[in-house]
Structure formats: structure tokens, C-alpha cells
Design an enzyme around this catalytic site. Structure first.
Site, mmCIF file in Angstrom:
data_model
loop_
_atom_site.group_PDB
_atom_site.id
_atom_site.type_symbol
_atom_site.label_atom_id
_atom_site.label_comp_id
_atom_site.label_asym_id
_atom_site.label_seq_id
_atom_site.Cartn_x
_atom_site.Cartn_y
_atom_site.Cartn_z
ATOM 1 N N PHE A 74 1.631 -3.068 4.270
ATOM 2 C CA PHE A 74 2.081 -4.378 4.730
ATOM 3 C C PHE A 74 3.558 -4.506 4.337
ATOM 4 O O PHE A 74 3.970 -4.074 3.268
ATOM 5 C CB PHE A 74 1.268 -5.490 4.065
ATOM 6 C CG PHE A 74 -0.102 -5.689 4.667
ATOM 7 C CD1 PHE A 74 -0.519 -4.992 5.781
ATOM 8 C CD2 PHE A 74 -0.977 -6.621 4.112
ATOM 9 C CE1 PHE A 74 -1.774 -5.186 6.351
ATOM 10 C CE2 PHE A 74 -2.237 -6.834 4.663
ATOM 11 C CZ PHE A 74 -2.636 -6.119 5.786
ATOM 12 N N GLU B 230 -2.008 5.221 13.322
ATOM 13 C CA GLU B 230 -1.720 6.454 12.577
ATOM 14 C C GLU B 230 -2.066 7.681 13.418
ATOM 15 O O GLU B 230 -1.337 8.675 13.401
ATOM 16 C CB GLU B 230 -2.504 6.469 11.254
ATOM 17 C CG GLU B 230 -2.143 7.669 10.374
ATOM 18 C CD GLU B 230 -2.724 7.577 8.969
ATOM 19 O OE1 GLU B 230 -3.559 6.679 8.694
ATOM 20 O OE2 GLU B 230 -2.330 8.409 8.126
ATOM 21 N N LYS C 22 -10.328 6.716 1.749
ATOM 22 C CA LYS C 22 -10.586 5.324 1.331
ATOM 23 C C LYS C 22 -12.072 4.965 1.402
ATOM 24 O O LYS C 22 -12.497 4.005 0.780
ATOM 25 C CB LYS C 22 -9.720 4.364 2.139
ATOM 26 C CG LYS C 22 -8.256 4.461 1.700
ATOM 27 C CD LYS C 22 -7.350 3.497 2.395
ATOM 28 C CE LYS C 22 -5.943 3.556 1.807
ATOM 29 N NZ LYS C 22 -5.235 4.833 2.061
ATOM 30 N N CYS D 126 0.814 -1.223 0.000
ATOM 31 C CA CYS D 126 0.000 0.000 0.000
ATOM 32 C C CYS D 126 0.845 1.270 0.000
ATOM 33 O O CYS D 126 0.317 2.371 -0.130
ATOM 34 C CB CYS D 126 -0.922 -0.006 1.211
ATOM 35 S SG CYS D 126 -1.739 -1.591 1.418
ATOM 36 N N HIS E 239 -9.840 1.069 -0.808
ATOM 37 C CA HIS E 239 -8.388 0.992 -0.617
ATOM 38 C C HIS E 239 -7.786 0.476 -1.919
ATOM 39 O O HIS E 239 -7.901 -0.700 -2.255
ATOM 40 C CB HIS E 239 -8.040 0.051 0.540
ATOM 41 C CG HIS E 239 -6.596 0.138 0.954
ATOM 42 N ND1 HIS E 239 -5.637 0.770 0.186
ATOM 43 C CD2 HIS E 239 -5.940 -0.325 2.062
ATOM 44 C CE1 HIS E 239 -4.473 0.693 0.790
ATOM 45 N NE2 HIS E 239 -4.631 0.041 1.934
ATOM 46 N N HIS F 17 -3.415 7.776 5.703
ATOM 47 C CA HIS F 17 -3.527 6.451 5.087
ATOM 48 C C HIS F 17 -4.934 5.928 5.375
ATOM 49 O O HIS F 17 -5.561 5.344 4.510
ATOM 50 C CB HIS F 17 -2.445 5.523 5.647
ATOM 51 C CG HIS F 17 -2.381 4.214 4.932
ATOM 52 N ND1 HIS F 17 -2.223 4.130 3.575
ATOM 53 C CD2 HIS F 17 -2.482 2.928 5.375
ATOM 54 C CE1 HIS F 17 -2.221 2.852 3.200
ATOM 55 N NE2 HIS F 17 -2.382 2.106 4.278
#
Lengths: 85, 422
Positions: B409, B324, B345, B176, B350, B313
């Protein structure tokens, strides 16, 4: 079956293959034996896919070197008939 | 220390500006439509169209409205080849036309521009087709072009071929974080004089049984069936993220070249920071995230209180949003409460390796137009996420730099500082 009707059958099969797999836009109404490889946007790489599909659909294996200098679909059709299509 | 700080750099640092932005997303494939959808709080998430949802735990996603990509490809004399490439081709065309580097339809003339794109799963559609054929027919079932179709750099290479771009081309693959890392890499190439123009961003498409299936089974997706309500970043009742396909493409140029060409400058990349958590393959760390944010701010020579917007994010997962929030508060300290915070998102889904690009474009549009879009489904903010989250209506923002966070990830963190244009 005459060579002419064989040619028509093969051209129809080639159209089916190319309509399915082509990544370029093409005027399919003008598709026929006179259609050039270049106008279809095929290059040395994508023509290998065409040979693969021909073997899948028509059952005839053509070697890449056999179609190296081919410029139109008529020549490919002739090669297929020559090889037993 | 491996990172060369701005103070110790011996290279001439050039300003890097944005002269083109292109979007292919569930909100639309043109900037104005996308922006209006963002402002109106209309999500692009809906019932899945391109997959049989009954096979999966989750039946929703954010897909580009039917037919838009195919229609646009026709004007470019192309037919679909691989979804991720097709999306990138569509987004890049708008970005390049907007920048003035190309005009209208092909053929195009060669020009010296690099292509650095990000992706999470690459040419997933072609991979799936090749594996299906392999399992059905054996190795002889693999098409001769399976190799070039399946390589991850099919996306960047395809862009160079379509638009005749002769600079470097390669992909950045970091889940991502991919697009933020790609934009950061492109920024550095121009900043340090290795390129004048770079086409960059990210593209991802994963609505096939494998890519969507593995996401279903890792437990990160929202199980809320209502597409309008499923993605709820920073809400106390968030249940996970929702996947979306998309591509975002930016044309970056040296300010000198853009000015010389008379190009419209839509924004600027002021700083970039990156780091790795080195703690867990999938669980984020506030320490690693904060390190990337601080690095980006330092490079931009900005204090936290000079940031006018944070585009997070913000995935809508329990783990990401709490982490976050903590890392933002660590970095911004007392100024945290003054900075409006958005998460996109819940609109785009996403989009994995494209998210950093699509959301950077959203942030640049916010700076340009002076408004931040609403946060969807945030009726009950999570008290653990103590941020100045934008509510259900757009808010006015000052014309100031924005921070764009992307975390992935693999523990990678990429943070961009985006500035206003002309």
C-alpha cells in the site's frame, strides 16, 4: 501499622508492580527490601515508569529527583512512608 | 535520472552475502521446523488466540504458536516488551548465532554492525496500550516510557541494545514492502562500502483491536472462515489475504569479511530494484512492479531466463495476484512458463512489513535445498494468473538465483534477486 509492616506491605506492592512491568528476567523469590535498583535492571528511564506505577497503585507521588541516588528498595519504601504511605 | 545504474556507479561494488537467517513465525521459530512445515504444506493460519474474534468480521490469523516467543525471551533474560520487538529479538538471535557473530546467551560483546529493519505498524501493541490509557485517564495516563516504547525505531534500537551492535540503526516503513526495502537498503550499504555487516529484515505484529480492526474494515481480508482454506493466492476462488505476525532477520556481510571470518555463506543478494506506482494509494500497477523487477535483474546482470524461482508477493487478494501475474509476464516474456512460482502467504499469513524478509528466507532455503514448497489451496488457478505455479506438492528447482517480490500500500515496490551460497 508499624513501619515494619508498612514496609512489608509496600514491598509486596512493589513486587506486584515490577513483576507486571519488568522487561528483564529476575529471581522474584529473592525480592525484598535489600533488592537493588541495579539488579532489577532499572535505569534512569524505566525508573520513571516505576514512579508512575507507584502513584497509580500506592497513591503517593515521588519526584524523580527524590529517587536519583536511591540504590535499594528499602530506601524507596522509606521515602514512601515519609510521604504518608 | 535519480537512480544510479550499475554502469555509471563510481563506487567499488562489493559482493553482499547472507551469513545468518532467523525466523519468528506461525510456522515456528526455528529454521528446520519452518522448512518442514513449508514442504509438508502445513499452514500457520488458525483461529485467533490473542483477540476476541467475535468483535471482528474475520476471526483467523497466523500467530506464533503459544509460548514459543516467551520461552525464547527467557533464555535471553528478557520479558515481553512489545510484540514486534520481541519477535525481532527472537529472530535476530538465531540469525546472529548462525552467522557466528554471537554465541549463545548474553552478555554479548560490542561489535560494528548496523541494524536496518522494516515494519508496517511498528510498536503497535504499545501504541494501543498508550492510546487506551490516554482515552481512559487523559494525558496523565501516559506512562513516562510511552514515548520510547512507541517510537517506530524501538525495534531497531532494541536490537542494538540487546546484541550490542554499534553501527547505524533505523527503520524502513513502507507497509508491505518494508522488509524488502530494508534488505535492499542494507545490501546497498554493504555493496557501496558504508558498512561491512548489517542485521536486516522486518518485524510486524498487529493482533490488537486497532491494527487488526482497520485491516478488517478495508475489505482486503479473506472472509473464508476455515483457516486451512482462507488464503488462496492465485486461485480463481481467492477472497483476500489473511494477516500473520512474524519477524525475519538476515545477517548480511561483505563477501570479503564473511570469507575472512570463515562464516558459512547461506546465500547472496545479487540485485535490488525499487519503484513507486504513483497511481493509487492501495491499488497496484503492473507498470511500477515491472519497473522494479527489471531494475533488480539489471543490477544482478541477469536475464529473466536465468531466474530459477519467483517467490511472489502473492497476497491472495483479487487485485494483487492478477496485477503481479501481469507484471511478471511483462518482464519474463517467453521465459515466464519455465520459472516455478510460489506464494508463501498461505503459510505465514500476510506478515506485512516482515513478509519480504520471511519470504526471502524461504526463497534462500529453496535455493539451498533445491525444492520449492507447494502452493496451498490452488486447486483452481485463475486463468488471469498465467504463471508456472507450483501445485500441491513440492517441486525440485535448479540451483539458480531467485526473485523475491514485495509490493505495498502506498504504491511501493521492492524486488530482490537472491543467489545461492556456498
Amino acid at each position: 501499622m508499624s513501619d515494619q509492616s508498612k514496609e512489608e506491605t509496600i514491598i509486596a506492592q512493589l513486587r506486584g508492580i515490577l513483576e507486571e512491568s519488568s522487561t528483564s528476567e529476575y529471581d522474584w523469590d529473592s525480592f525484598g527490601p535489600q533488592t537493588t535498583i541495579e539488579s532489577l535492571g532499572l535505569d534512569s528511564l524505566t525508573i520513571l515508569d516505576l514512579l508512575y506505577d507507584i502513584e497509580e497503585v500506592i497513591g503517593i507521588h515521588l519526584e524523580a529527583k527524590e529517587v536519583l541516588n536511591v540504590t535499594t528498595l528499602r530506601e524507596i519504601t522509606a521515602l514512601l512512608i515519609e510521604n504518608g504511605a | 535520472m535519480s537512480h544510479q545504474s550499475p554502469e555509471t556507479s563510481t563506487l567499488t561494488r562489493r559482493r553482499v552475502v547472507v551469513t545468518g537467517m532467523g525466523i519468528a513465525s506461525a510456522l515456528g521459530i526455528d529454521e528446520e521446523t519452518v522448512w518442514q512445515n513449508l514442504l509438508a504444506g502445513r499452514t500457520g493460519i488458525g483461529p485467533l488466540r490473542s483477540l476476541d474474534a467475535s468483535e471482528f468480521k474475520v476471526g483467523i490469523g497466523a500467530e506464533v504458536p503459544e509460548g514459543l516467543v516467551e520461552e525464547k525471551l527467557k533464555t535471553l533474560r528478557r520479558r515481553p516488551m512489545d510484540r514486534a520487538l520481541d519477535l525481532a529479538i527472537v529472530a535476530a538471535q538465531d540469525a546472529l548465532v548462525q552467522s557466528g557473530l554471537i554465541s549463545g546467551e548474553p552478555p554479548y560483546e560490542e561489535q560494528d554492525a548496523a541494524v536496518i529493519m522494516g515494519t508496517g505498524v511498528g510498536s503497535a501493541q504499545n501504541h494501543y496500550a498508550a492510546f487506551t490509557s490516554l482515552f481512559e485517564k487523559g494525558p496523565r495516563g501516559l506512562r513516562p516510557t510511552s514515548l520510547p516504547r512507541c517510537m517506530f525505531n524501538a525495534i531497531s534500537a532494541g536490537l542494538t541494545l540487546q546484541y550490542k551492535l554499534t553501527g547505524a540503526n533505523y527503520m524502513v516503513v513502507s507497509a508491505c514492502t518494508s522488509a524488502a526495502n530494508a534488505i535492499g537498503t542494507a545490501y546497498r550499504m554493504i555493496r557501496d562500502g558504508y558498512a561491512d555487516t548489517v542485521v536486516t529484515g522486518g518485524s510486524d505484529a498487529f493482533f490488537d483491536r486497532f491494527a487488526f480492526g482497520v485491516w478488517n474494515n478495508i475489505g482486503a481480508l479473506s472472509r473464508i472462515a476455515d483457516p486451512q482454506k482462507a488464503c488462496r493466492p492465485f486461485a480463481i476462488d481467492r477472497e483476500g489475504t489473511v494477516l500473520g505476525e512474524g519477524a525475519g532477520v538476515l545477517v548480511l556481510e561483505s563477501a570479503e569479511k564473511a570469507t575472512e571470518r570463515g562464516a558459512r555463506i547461506r546465500g547472496e543478494i545479487l540485485g535490488y530494484g525499487e519503484s513507486s506506482d504513483a497511481t493509487h494509494l492501495t491499488s497496484p500497477s503492473p507498470i511500477g512492479q515491472a519497473r522494479a523487477m527489471r531494475m533488480a535483474l539489471k543490477e544482478a546482470n541477469l536475464r529473466p531466463d536465468e531466474i530459477g524461482l519467483i517467490n511472489t508477493h502473492g497476497t491472495g487478494t483479487k487485485g494483487n495476484d492478477s496485477c503481479e501475474s501481469q507484471s511478471i509476464r511483462d518482464v519474463f516474456g517467453d521465459s515466464t512458463d519455465a520459472v516455478p512460482v510460489v506464494a508463501n502467504k498461505s503459510y505465514f499469513g500476510h506478515t506485512l512489513g516482515a513478509s519480504g524478509a520471511l519470504e526471502s528466507i524461504s526463497a534462500l532455503l529453496s535455493i539451498e535445498r533445491g525444492e520449492a514448497p507447494p502452493n496451498l489451496n490452488l486447486e483452481n488457478p485463475d486463468p488471469e494468473c498465467r504463471l508456472n505455479l507450483v501445485g500441491s506438492k513440492p517441486v525440485s528447482i535448479k540451483r539458480a538465483p531467485a526473485m523475491k517480490n514485495s509490493f505495498g500500500f502506498g504504491g511501493g515496490n521492492g524486488v530482490l534477486i537472491l543467489g545461492p551460497g556456498d
